[in-house]
Design a protein around this motif. Structure first.
Motif, PDB file in Angstrom:
ATOM      1  N   PRO A   9     -11.291  -1.401 -22.847  1.00 40.28           N
ATOM      2  CA  PRO A   9     -12.141  -0.227 -22.594  1.00 40.28           C
ATOM      3  C   PRO A   9     -11.453   1.071 -23.012  1.00 40.28           C
ATOM      4  O   PRO A   9     -10.250   1.257 -22.823  1.00 40.28           O
ATOM      5  CB  PRO A   9     -12.369  -0.275 -21.079  1.00 40.28           C
ATOM      6  N   VAL A  10     -12.228   1.996 -23.560  1.00 35.93           N
ATOM      7  CA  VAL A  10     -11.704   3.270 -24.062  1.00 35.93           C
ATOM      8  C   VAL A  10     -11.577   4.266 -22.911  1.00 35.93           C
ATOM      9  O   VAL A  10     -12.476   4.387 -22.071  1.00 35.93           O
ATOM     10  CB  VAL A  10     -12.639   3.848 -25.151  1.00 35.93           C
ATOM     11  N   GLU A  11     -10.433   4.957 -22.846  1.00 34.49           N
ATOM     12  CA  GLU A  11     -10.258   6.045 -21.888  1.00 34.49           C
ATOM     13  C   GLU A  11     -10.869   7.315 -22.482  1.00 34.49           C
ATOM     14  O   GLU A  11     -10.313   7.900 -23.415  1.00 34.49           O
ATOM     15  CB  GLU A  11      -8.775   6.261 -21.586  1.00 34.49           C
ATOM     16  N   ALA A  12     -11.984   7.709 -21.931  1.00 32.59           N
ATOM     17  CA  ALA A  12     -12.766   8.797 -22.533  1.00 32.59           C
ATOM     18  C   ALA A  12     -12.008  10.114 -22.602  1.00 32.59           C
ATOM     19  O   ALA A  12     -12.230  10.927 -23.508  1.00 32.59           O
ATOM     20  CB  ALA A  12     -14.068   8.979 -21.752  1.00 32.59           C
ATOM     21  N   ASP A  13     -11.100  10.369 -21.657  1.00 29.35           N
ATOM     22  CA  ASP A  13     -10.413  11.653 -21.617  1.00 29.35           C
ATOM     23  C   ASP A  13      -9.109  11.667 -22.411  1.00 29.35           C
ATOM     24  O   ASP A  13      -8.393  12.673 -22.435  1.00 29.35           O
ATOM     25  CB  ASP A  13     -10.113  12.068 -20.171  1.00 29.35           C
ATOM     26  N   ALA A  14      -8.776  10.576 -23.090  1.00 29.29           N
ATOM     27  CA  ALA A  14      -7.545  10.505 -23.875  1.00 29.29           C
ATOM     28  C   ALA A  14      -7.777  11.107 -25.254  1.00 29.29           C
ATOM     29  O   ALA A  14      -8.776  10.796 -25.924  1.00 29.29           O
ATOM     30  CB  ALA A  14      -7.075   9.060 -23.997  1.00 29.29           C
ATOM     31  N   PHE A  15      -6.862  11.948 -25.704  1.00 29.28           N
ATOM     32  CA  PHE A  15      -7.015  12.630 -26.993  1.00 29.28           C
ATOM     33  C   PHE A  15      -6.976  11.617 -28.145  1.00 29.28           C
ATOM     34  O   PHE A  15      -6.058  10.822 -28.254  1.00 29.28           O
ATOM     35  CB  PHE A  15      -5.903  13.660 -27.186  1.00 29.28           C
TER      36      PHE A  15
END
Length: 481
Positions: A199-205
């Motif tokens: 799953p993708v961490e939405a707040d990661a640059f």
């Protein structure tokens, strides 16, 4: 005789000092040394690397592995040249001693020693976990298993280097053969869509499906990308026990690295593609998990499970060897207490084997935390990589006329790439485990204090690494005159 005009005069020990500190010459050819280089590392293919998936995802770990592969390739080409110039048991310490002086030699040797004392302690814990998971003899992971590892395998080393390297070669061959069999079986279930299922961490640059933890995840995955290659730099430590080291060591180093690159690529892609990156990121036994999508053991997964134990044994056994030779060289030259370099009638540095073994067993039994000890080992490794790469650069520029039976492709540019990447990997250790990095730093500071206050004033002039440095200083002084 003095080592350097700015250094205290080295001590002159008794006439039989070096006779009592002699290794068995000519015991290893290039094939055994290539096996040794692979043995140092092969356990990293079976476990550990997959935790980098939790730090950077498949894409992040893939980029980290590629960059660390470049770092190791550049470094081993540099070490191949240095080992052909200075074929002594000191390895990286000897190179740095010639290029950077006593302080540089001590800092490099100590960093290497941290790596080679902590890594076997960690691996003994992983061996205990494998023994328990396989249900061998009804044993559970604990101090009796750790103690058995150290007693049995140090005992083999005490028998002599030729016997030890042949044992290591056979066990490593089993582990490598099983990796190839694993890759064939896993690729039969390969599905590219499984590679980026974390799953993708939405707040990661910069986050996306390939980099679910963002761009910073690449950097955090550096230490785990190293696990595919960690330890291969130890091949030059066998220099004094090697046939024709100026030719044999460069050849063995290059072949070891080539084999490790192939194994890393096969293991990484086959594992993640068969089971999925998400399922493997926290697995203690990722290759077995990759072959058991439904959690049911198969004939192939059982074979790989036993082979994983063989791989751990190979790396444990070989790192014990590397640590003993590094301790032997530092002690023989007076950087550490001299009695640690005494050798037996079979030319084995028995205290160099027993003392680190006792420390490693004590750490394993007291903590049971293999992952943290490996992170401490990585911290020491990255410091040594930076200093060894710097040593190559300095010797290329300061002693361009030095006879070099083997020359690094690309020269100082190659070692400069290794230096930059090693510094980046050192910083990355703080991103992964600040506590482990601080523990390693504390050990390093204590060792530096010992050297600064005592041992730098008691170096042994006739030790090979010190004689090389003294000769270089004398030649430089004649050139100035």
């Amino acid at each position: 005789m003095t080592v350097e005009s700015s250094s205290p005069s080295p001590a002159e020990p008794a006439d039989d000092y070096l006779e009592r500190r002699t290794l068995r010459r000519g015991s290893a050819g290039w094939l055994l040394l290539t096996g040794l280089g692979v043995a140092y590392v092969v356990s990293g293919d079976y476990s550990g690397w997959n935790f980098g998936l939790a730090e950077g995802g498949f894409g992040g770990l893939a980029i980290a592995m590629a960059l660390m592969g470049v770092m190791y390739a550049c470094m081993v080409f540099s070490l191949a040249e240095l080992s052909s110039v200075l074929p002594t048991a000191g390895g990286g310490y000897g190179f740095a001693r010639r290029a950077l002086g006593p302080w540089g030699g001590f800092l490099t040797g100590t960093a290497i020693l941290i790596e080679y004392v902590l890594a076997p302690a960690a691996i003994s814990i992983f061996i205990g976990d494998y023994v328990e998971s396989l249900g061998l003899f009804g044993l559970t992971s604990g101090w009796p298993v750790y103690l058995a590892c150290f007693v049995v395998f140090i005992g083999i080393h005490l028998g002599g280097v030729g016997e030890a390297l042949r044992f290591s070669f056979v066990v490593t061959g089993i582990a490598v053969a099983a990796l190839l069999v694993f890759a064939v079986g896993a690729f039969m279930d390969f599905d590219a869509s499984k590679l980026n299922d974390i799953p993708v961490e939405a707040d990661a640059f910069g986050a996306n499906s390939w980099l679910p933890m963002g761009l910073l995840g690449i950097w955090a995955a550096f230490p785990f990308g190293m696990w595919f290659f960690l330890g291969v730099e130890g091949v030059p430590l066998a220099a004094e026990e090697t046939k024709d080291p100026a030719r044999t060591l460069p050849r063995a180093i290059r072949w070891s690295m080539a084999i490790l690159v192939v194994l890393a690529l096969l293991t990484f892609f086959a594992s993640a593609g068969a089971r999925g990156a998400n399922a493997l990121q926290d697995a203690g036994n990722p290759l077995v998990e990759a072959l058991q999508p439904d959690g049911e053991a198969t004939a192939l997964s059982r074979v790989v499970n036993y082979a994983g134990l063989a791989g751990l044994v190979a790396s444990f056994f070989s790192l014990i060897y590397a640590g003993s030779r590094q301790l032997f060289a530092l002690s023989r030259a007076g950087y550490l207490p001299r009695f640690l370099s005494l050798t037996s009638s079979r030319k084995a540095p028995y205290l160099g084997l027993l003392v680190p073994g006792a420390i490693g067993f004590g750490l394993a039994a007291a903590t049971g935390d293999g992952a943290r000890m490996l992170n401490v080992a990585v911290f020491g490794a990255t410091i040594s990589y930076a200093l060894m790469s710097l040593s190559h650069i300095v010797l290329r520029r300061r002693e361009p006329g030095l006879e070099r039976p083997y020359r690094t492709p690309g020269g100082a540019l190659t070692s400069s790439v290794a230096l930059v990447l090693a510094c980046a990997a050192l910083v990355a250790t703080f991103l992964v485990d600040v506590t482990a990095a601080l523990i390693a730093l504390a050990v390093y500071v204590v060792a530096i204090a010992y050297f600064g206050m005592y041992s730098r004033k008691h170096l042994v002039a006739r030790a090979p690494e010190e004689e090389f440095a003294a000769l270089a200083a004398a030649e430089a002084e004649l050139a100035r005159d």
